[in-house]
Design a protein around this motif. Structure first.
Motif, short mmCIF file in Angstrom:
data_model
loop_
_atom_site.label_atom_id
_atom_site.label_comp_id
_atom_site.label_asym_id
_atom_site.label_seq_id
_atom_site.Cartn_x
_atom_site.Cartn_y
_atom_site.Cartn_z
N ILE A 146 32.40 38.01 39.08
CA ILE A 146 33.13 36.74 39.07
C ILE A 146 33.79 36.53 37.71
N LYS A 147 33.08 36.87 36.64
CA LYS A 147 33.67 36.72 35.30
C LYS A 147 34.91 37.60 35.15
N GLU A 148 34.85 38.82 35.65
CA GLU A 148 35.99 39.72 35.56
C GLU A 148 37.21 39.14 36.29
N ALA A 149 36.97 38.48 37.41
CA ALA A 149 38.07 37.85 38.15
C ALA A 149 38.67 36.71 37.33
N ASN B 17 27.40 29.67 48.03
CA ASN B 17 27.51 30.83 47.13
C ASN B 17 27.14 32.07 47.91
N SER B 18 28.13 32.81 48.38
CA SER B 18 27.83 34.03 49.13
C SER B 18 27.98 35.25 48.21
N HIS B 19 27.40 36.36 48.63
CA HIS B 19 27.39 37.55 47.77
C HIS B 19 28.70 38.32 47.95
N LEU B 20 29.65 38.09 47.06
CA LEU B 20 31.00 38.62 47.19
C LEU B 20 31.08 40.14 47.01
N LEU B 21 30.09 40.73 46.34
CA LEU B 21 30.13 42.18 46.13
C LEU B 21 30.00 42.94 47.45
N HIS B 22 29.11 42.48 48.33
CA HIS B 22 28.97 43.12 49.63
C HIS B 22 30.29 43.07 50.39
N LEU B 23 30.94 41.92 50.33
CA LEU B 23 32.21 41.74 51.03
C LEU B 23 33.28 42.66 50.45
N TYR B 24 33.32 42.77 49.14
CA TYR B 24 34.30 43.62 48.47
C TYR B 24 34.09 45.09 48.81
N GLU B 25 32.82 45.51 48.79
CA GLU B 25 32.50 46.90 49.12
C GLU B 25 32.88 47.23 50.56
N THR C 60 35.24 45.40 52.58
CA THR C 60 36.64 45.15 52.97
C THR C 60 37.66 45.58 51.94
N GLY C 61 37.24 45.74 50.68
CA GLY C 61 38.20 46.03 49.61
C GLY C 61 38.95 44.80 49.14
N ILE C 62 38.59 43.63 49.66
CA ILE C 62 39.25 42.37 49.28
C ILE C 62 38.39 41.66 48.24
N ASN C 63 39.02 41.33 47.12
CA ASN C 63 38.30 40.64 46.04
C ASN C 63 38.49 39.14 46.22
N ALA D 48 36.85 36.82 44.80
CA ALA D 48 36.75 36.11 43.52
C ALA D 48 38.13 35.84 42.93
N ASP D 49 39.05 36.79 43.09
CA ASP D 49 40.42 36.57 42.62
C ASP D 49 41.04 35.38 43.33
N LYS D 50 40.85 35.30 44.64
CA LYS D 50 41.41 34.20 45.42
C LYS D 50 40.75 32.88 45.05
N MET D 51 39.45 32.94 44.73
CA MET D 51 38.75 31.73 44.31
C MET D 51 39.37 31.15 43.04
N PHE D 52 39.67 32.00 42.06
CA PHE D 52 40.22 31.48 40.81
C PHE D 52 41.67 31.03 40.96
N ASP D 53 42.42 31.66 41.84
CA ASP D 53 43.75 31.13 42.14
C ASP D 53 43.63 29.70 42.65
N TYR D 54 42.69 29.48 43.55
CA TYR D 54 42.48 28.16 44.13
C TYR D 54 41.95 27.18 43.09
N ILE D 55 40.94 27.60 42.32
CA ILE D 55 40.32 26.72 41.33
C ILE D 55 41.33 26.25 40.30
N VAL D 56 42.15 27.17 39.79
CA VAL D 56 43.14 26.79 38.79
C VAL D 56 44.15 25.82 39.38
N LYS D 57 44.58 26.08 40.60
CA LYS D 57 45.53 25.19 41.27
C LYS D 57 44.96 23.79 41.44
N GLU D 58 43.69 23.72 41.87
CA GLU D 58 43.03 22.42 42.04
C GLU D 58 42.85 21.72 40.70
N PHE D 59 42.51 22.49 39.67
CA PHE D 59 42.32 21.89 38.34
C PHE D 59 43.63 21.32 37.82
N ARG D 60 44.72 22.07 37.99
CA ARG D 60 46.02 21.60 37.53
C ARG D 60 46.45 20.34 38.28
#
Length: 299
Positions: free
Chosen positions: A28-31, A271-279, A281-284, A286-298
């Motif tokens: 999550i930090k890397e995202a 809080n679901s375990h995103l690593l299992h999902l990434y392994e 589906t190949g979909i990250n 966490a990246d989508k979460m931060f796109d959303y979080i930043v948009k909501e914060f702004r």
């Protein structure tokens, strides 16, 4: 969406030392860093929330408070405290509290037309006060039929979930659980050993996987299940999104069962375990979460 001037804390539990939790925090930090945020992983055990002079304050080794908080723990009191101090917290403490309890989750969704298994809430009892009168549970067994499912209200990774085959087995389990809160549900035999995990971010289904188990009624990967990428139907997608939105979740892992007449809501994980999902589906997500979080914060 880069946000070079924003800082965030990723709150984790300081007492969970398993690598799957530390790996998730780093994931999550890397995202966050990829999206241009300054991110720090903060253990709840390093913070001292307190009320001083009639106002909420926070003590710890940090030098300044962050702009926002991504809360990846179940320390509801800490999450609420940070909100009281004016910090934007994703997910909110109220969402974490509701999703943390299977009983509260089902009751929160009950008046909203969300399809779910028939669910019964047993009477409350106090610690040290056993359930000596089990007549009601005889009626519950007759109402739900056997096998039925007993779920402790608080549990993760498919643990504390039991398939009950008889009245005697139900009574033994009830006595064993003692004062612990739990729910009882009809068993959905069409979903034996299989379910769907849909990760929702905002009003979008970000990724999904189907989990299956060859030898367990639970499909959780920690119970031996296997996962494969899954494309949900429109009905499944809409059910997952609506359930998360009703609960007020910014992001969530929504589990669905295969019902006889369509999908059924199983549970919602704040809080679901995103690593299992990434392994899988190949979909990250966490990246989508931060796109959303930043948009909501702004906003």
């Amino acid at each position: 969406m880069n946000s070079p001037h924003l800082s965030c804390w990723i709150i984790v539990n300081g007492y969970l030392q398993h690598t799957k939790f530390s790996d998730l925090a780093l994931f999550i930090k890397e995202a966050a860093v990829r999206k241009g945020l300054s991110a720090d992983i903060i253990r709840n055990s390093s913070l001292m929330p307190m009320i001083e002079d009639g106002r909420p304050v926070l003590r710890g080794s940090f030098t300044r408070l962050p702009d926002l908080v991504v809360f990846m723990d179940k320390d509801i009191a800490l999450a609420k405290h940070l909100e009281m101090m004016g910090l934007p917290v994703f997910n909110k403490s109220s969402v974490i509290e509701t999703c943390d309890s299977k009983a509260k989750t089902h009751q929160a969704l009950a008046a909203c037309g969300i399809p779910m298994p028939k669910t019964i809430f047993p009477p409350f009892t106090y610690e040290g006060v056993g359930r000596t009168d089990l007549h009601l549970f005889t009626k519950i067994g007759q109402t739900l039929g056997y096998p039925l499912v007993v779920k402790e209200a608080y549990g993760s990774f498919g643990q504390q979930v039991y398939l009950i085959h008889s009245e005697q087995e139900l009574q033994e389990r009830v006595m064993e659980l003692a004062h612990k809160p739990f729910i009882l549900q009809e068993f959905i035999d069409t979903s034996f050993g299989k379910d769907i995990r849909i990760n929702v971010v905002g009003d979008q289904a970000a990724a999904a996987m189907k989990r299956t188990s060859a030898n367990d009624f639970r499909a959780n990967m920690t119970a031996g299940g296997k996962a494969e990428p899954y494309t949900p139907t429109q009905e499944e997608e809409e059910l997952a999104i609506r359930s998360a939105q009703i609960l007020g979740a910014d992001f969530a892992g929504v589990d669905l069962l295969f019902g006889k007449n369509g999908p059924l809501l199983c549970e919602v994980n704040s809080n679901s375990h995103l690593l299992h999902l990434y392994e899988c589906t190949g979909i990250n997500v966490a990246d989508k979460m931060f796109d959303y979080i930043v948009k909501e914060f702004r906003r």
